[in-house]
Motif scaffolding. Structure first.
Motif, PDB file in Angstrom:
ATOM      1  N   GLU A  59       0.823  -1.207   0.000  1.00  0.00           N
ATOM      2  CA  GLU A  59       0.000   0.000   0.000  1.00  0.00           C
ATOM      3  C   GLU A  59       0.860   1.261   0.000  1.00  0.00           C
ATOM      4  O   GLU A  59       0.643   2.184  -0.793  1.00  0.00           O
ATOM      5  CB  GLU A  59      -0.934   0.007   1.209  1.00  0.00           C
ATOM      6  CG  GLU A  59      -1.832   1.244   1.301  1.00  0.00           C
ATOM      7  CD  GLU A  59      -2.683   1.466   0.065  1.00  0.00           C
ATOM      8  OE1 GLU A  59      -2.865   2.632  -0.341  1.00  0.00           O
ATOM      9  OE2 GLU A  59      -3.171   0.476  -0.516  1.00  0.00           O
ATOM     10  N   GLN A  60       1.885   1.300   0.891  1.00  0.00           N
ATOM     11  CA  GLN A  60       2.708   2.507   0.991  1.00  0.00           C
ATOM     12  C   GLN A  60       3.572   2.742  -0.235  1.00  0.00           C
ATOM     13  O   GLN A  60       3.686   3.885  -0.723  1.00  0.00           O
ATOM     14  CB  GLN A  60       3.645   2.429   2.205  1.00  0.00           C
ATOM     15  CG  GLN A  60       2.959   2.271   3.540  1.00  0.00           C
ATOM     16  CD  GLN A  60       3.175   0.868   4.072  1.00  0.00           C
ATOM     17  OE1 GLN A  60       2.787  -0.102   3.415  1.00  0.00           O
ATOM     18  NE2 GLN A  60       3.773   0.759   5.246  1.00  0.00           N
ATOM     19  N   ASP A  61       4.201   1.693  -0.741  1.00  0.00           N
ATOM     20  CA  ASP A  61       5.251   1.868  -1.743  1.00  0.00           C
ATOM     21  C   ASP A  61       4.827   1.554  -3.167  1.00  0.00           C
ATOM     22  O   ASP A  61       5.545   1.888  -4.113  1.00  0.00           O
ATOM     23  CB  ASP A  61       6.457   0.992  -1.385  1.00  0.00           C
ATOM     24  CG  ASP A  61       7.048   1.339  -0.031  1.00  0.00           C
ATOM     25  OD1 ASP A  61       6.863   2.488   0.420  1.00  0.00           O
ATOM     26  OD2 ASP A  61       7.693   0.466   0.579  1.00  0.00           O
ATOM     27  N   PHE A  62       3.682   0.920  -3.324  1.00  0.00           N
ATOM     28  CA  PHE A  62       3.207   0.564  -4.660  1.00  0.00           C
ATOM     29  C   PHE A  62       1.873   1.247  -4.953  1.00  0.00           C
ATOM     30  O   PHE A  62       1.799   2.169  -5.763  1.00  0.00           O
ATOM     31  CB  PHE A  62       3.064  -0.956  -4.797  1.00  0.00           C
ATOM     32  CG  PHE A  62       4.371  -1.700  -4.797  1.00  0.00           C
ATOM     33  CD1 PHE A  62       4.942  -2.121  -5.993  1.00  0.00           C
ATOM     34  CD2 PHE A  62       5.023  -1.996  -3.611  1.00  0.00           C
ATOM     35  CE1 PHE A  62       6.144  -2.817  -6.002  1.00  0.00           C
ATOM     36  CE2 PHE A  62       6.228  -2.688  -3.609  1.00  0.00           C
ATOM     37  CZ  PHE A  62       6.789  -3.092  -4.801  1.00  0.00           C
ATOM     38  N   GLN A  63       0.818   0.790  -4.306  1.00  0.00           N
ATOM     39  CA  GLN A  63      -0.528   1.241  -4.620  1.00  0.00           C
ATOM     40  C   GLN A  63      -0.683   2.756  -4.501  1.00  0.00           C
ATOM     41  O   GLN A  63      -1.207   3.412  -5.410  1.00  0.00           O
ATOM     42  CB  GLN A  63      -1.544   0.541  -3.717  1.00  0.00           C
ATOM     43  CG  GLN A  63      -2.992   0.706  -4.167  1.00  0.00           C
ATOM     44  CD  GLN A  63      -3.271   0.052  -5.515  1.00  0.00           C
ATOM     45  OE1 GLN A  63      -2.727  -1.010  -5.816  1.00  0.00           O
ATOM     46  NE2 GLN A  63      -4.099   0.677  -6.330  1.00  0.00           N
ATOM     47  N   MET A  84       7.472  -3.065 -12.898  1.00  0.00           N
ATOM     48  CA  MET A  84       8.621  -2.175 -13.029  1.00  0.00           C
ATOM     49  C   MET A  84       8.940  -1.502 -11.699  1.00  0.00           C
ATOM     50  O   MET A  84      10.109  -1.309 -11.358  1.00  0.00           O
ATOM     51  CB  MET A  84       8.360  -1.121 -14.112  1.00  0.00           C
ATOM     52  CG  MET A  84       8.272  -1.684 -15.520  1.00  0.00           C
ATOM     53  SD  MET A  84       8.355  -0.409 -16.816  1.00  0.00           S
ATOM     54  CE  MET A  84       6.984   0.647 -16.380  1.00  0.00           C
ATOM     55  N   ARG A  85       7.913  -1.152 -10.954  1.00  0.00           N
ATOM     56  CA  ARG A  85       8.109  -0.538  -9.637  1.00  0.00           C
ATOM     57  C   ARG A  85       8.878  -1.481  -8.715  1.00  0.00           C
ATOM     58  O   ARG A  85       9.742  -1.053  -7.945  1.00  0.00           O
ATOM     59  CB  ARG A  85       6.745  -0.191  -9.032  1.00  0.00           C
ATOM     60  CG  ARG A  85       6.783   0.405  -7.625  1.00  0.00           C
ATOM     61  CD  ARG A  85       7.140   1.859  -7.636  1.00  0.00           C
ATOM     62  NE  ARG A  85       6.977   2.465  -6.328  1.00  0.00           N
ATOM     63  CZ  ARG A  85       7.319   3.716  -6.031  1.00  0.00           C
ATOM     64  NH1 ARG A  85       7.832   4.490  -6.977  1.00  0.00           N
ATOM     65  NH2 ARG A  85       7.155   4.214  -4.822  1.00  0.00           N
ATOM     66  N   ALA A  86       8.573  -2.770  -8.797  1.00  0.00           N
ATOM     67  CA  ALA A  86       9.234  -3.757  -7.941  1.00  0.00           C
ATOM     68  C   ALA A  86      10.741  -3.764  -8.172  1.00  0.00           C
ATOM     69  O   ALA A  86      11.515  -3.966  -7.226  1.00  0.00           O
ATOM     70  CB  ALA A  86       8.649  -5.142  -8.202  1.00  0.00           C
ATOM     71  N   ALA A  87      11.167  -3.539  -9.406  1.00  0.00           N
ATOM     72  CA  ALA A  87      12.601  -3.557  -9.708  1.00  0.00           C
ATOM     73  C   ALA A  87      13.345  -2.417  -9.041  1.00  0.00           C
ATOM     74  O   ALA A  87      14.562  -2.502  -8.829  1.00  0.00           O
ATOM     75  CB  ALA A  87      12.814  -3.501 -11.219  1.00  0.00           C
ATOM     76  N   THR A  88      12.647  -1.347  -8.707  1.00  0.00           N
ATOM     77  CA  THR A  88      13.286  -0.191  -8.064  1.00  0.00           C
ATOM     78  C   THR A  88      13.115  -0.203  -6.551  1.00  0.00           C
ATOM     79  O   THR A  88      13.727   0.609  -5.863  1.00  0.00           O
ATOM     80  CB  THR A  88      12.703   1.128  -8.604  1.00  0.00           C
ATOM     81  OG1 THR A  88      11.333   1.269  -8.176  1.00  0.00           O
ATOM     82  CG2 THR A  88      12.766   1.171 -10.123  1.00  0.00           C
ATOM     83  N   TRP A  89      12.286  -1.101  -6.028  1.00  0.00           N
ATOM     84  CA  TRP A  89      11.949  -1.049  -4.603  1.00  0.00           C
ATOM     85  C   TRP A  89      13.167  -1.135  -3.668  1.00  0.00           C
ATOM     86  O   TRP A  89      13.228  -0.392  -2.676  1.00  0.00           O
ATOM     87  CB  TRP A  89      10.923  -2.131  -4.244  1.00  0.00           C
ATOM     88  CG  TRP A  89      10.500  -2.016  -2.811  1.00  0.00           C
ATOM     89  CD1 TRP A  89       9.533  -1.186  -2.302  1.00  0.00           C
ATOM     90  CD2 TRP A  89      11.061  -2.710  -1.696  1.00  0.00           C
ATOM     91  NE1 TRP A  89       9.461  -1.319  -0.934  1.00  0.00           N
ATOM     92  CE2 TRP A  89      10.387  -2.247  -0.540  1.00  0.00           C
ATOM     93  CE3 TRP A  89      12.067  -3.659  -1.560  1.00  0.00           C
ATOM     94  CZ2 TRP A  89      10.689  -2.722   0.734  1.00  0.00           C
ATOM     95  CZ3 TRP A  89      12.374  -4.136  -0.293  1.00  0.00           C
ATOM     96  CH2 TRP A  89      11.693  -3.672   0.839  1.00  0.00           C
TER      97      TRP A  89
END
Length: 330
Positions: A59-63, A84-89
């Protein structure tokens, strides 16, 4: 391929300003992830998005971070964005506060400092007692908080494949696998320059070699651009993936999914194209214990032409390899 290479070089020279430090940490990782996304089976795509929704900070970092234009787009566009967001997390975790940063940020996981020696004298003086972790696999005595990139990849792949690991922890592992696969293909994440004077503990993958207002590591990080616009990033990924020579290179790369080989490839490139004679000569002229940083005004255009071509190839290899690894989880 020649036409593509020229266009890519012009793009690199345009984007690679001294302030461009986000690329392989943001745009570059997303380019690689987008290439990989298109090589995943539909079943794997569905499974990975379902897994990412189990991420402990989804919720905080993706949604909550999904741009409005993506929210209004199709589910397929949203799924690509999440992937793609997961690759930068793992880089996003750098900015967490206190307990969350301690829990999720693992600085040493992003690299391995395989040595490149300034000269024979430096190798003779330093090689027997290097103060860096160059292990190529996990050893019983190793602290996970001090893993290098090879050990971190081994650990996170094991997390993904272990039945007892929770979906939340598997989601974390997926983010790290995506990110570290990209990092392992950036030559200066594989190596450090060691010298008797300035760098007895290594130059931190080029971070201690100043180039104008930037540094050598940041120059390489910037080679895949620094756009924050998703449509531009996806378009760049499509362009790379559709180039016949790069597509063939990526497909061939999937024949070797040994992480140590990826790092060895990067290490060879760091030697041949990262730490060029120009850079080594500058270090030799200023190699003294009081010199924490070696400073160069600029690098020649030919350096960037070579580095830009390498970056495009490494992005293709990384994207196809990442997809092969993830497809293997299904």
């Amino acid at each position: 391929m020649k036409r593509f290479s020229l266009l890519f070089v012009f793009l690199v020279l345009f984007l690679l300003t001294p302030e461009s430090t986000q690329a392989w940490n943001y745009a570059g990782h997303r380019v690689i992830a987008s290439i990989a996304w298109d090589q995943l089976t539909p079943e794997t795509q569905t499974a990975m998005i379902a897994l990412l929704k189990q991420h402990p900070r989804f919720e905080q970092d993706f949604q909550s971070r999904m741009p409005e234009v993506i929210r209004k787009a199709s589910p397929a566009v949203q799924d690509r964005w999440l992937f793609m967001r997961a690759a930068t997390w793992p880089d996003i975790a750098r900015s967490f506060k206190e307990a969350d940063r301690e829990k999720y940020h693992h600085g040493t996981w992003h690299y391995i400092n395989q040595p490149i020696y300034l000269d024979t004298a430096s190798e003779q003086a330093l090689s027997s007692n290097l103060p860096v972790n160059t292990a190529r696999s996990i050893r019983p005595e190793d602290d996970p908080l001090q893993f290098n990139i090879l050990q971190a990849l081994e650990y996170n792949v094991a997390q993904m494949t272990a039945p007892a690991v929770s979906p939340a922890d598997k989601a974390l592992a997926l983010c790290w696998i995506m990110h570290l696969t990209g990092d392992s293909h950036q030559p200066l994440h594989s190596s450090a320059l060691f010298s008797k004077g300035s760098f007895p503990e290594g130059d931190r993958g080029g971070n201690s070699i100043r180039i104008g207002k930037s540094n050598l590591h940041a120059q390489w990080d910037g080679l895949l651009g620094n756009s924050f616009k998703d449509s531009e990033i996806v378009s760049q990924a499509v362009g790379l993936a559709r180039d016949p020579a790069l597509k063939q290179l990526g497909e061939q790369a999937t024949k070797n999914l040994n992480y140590a080989v990826w790092i060895d490839e990067s290490h060879a490139l760091a030697k041949s194209a990262g730490y060029t004679q120009l850079i080594l000569d500058a270090v030799k002229q200023n190699d003294a214990p009081q010199n924490e940083f070696i400073k160069l005004t600029a690098l020649p255009a030919e350096y960037y032409r070579s580095a830009g071509t390498i970056a495009a190839k490494r992005a293709a290899q990384s994207g196809w390899r990442l997809a092969a690894v993830i497809n293997g989880f299904q």
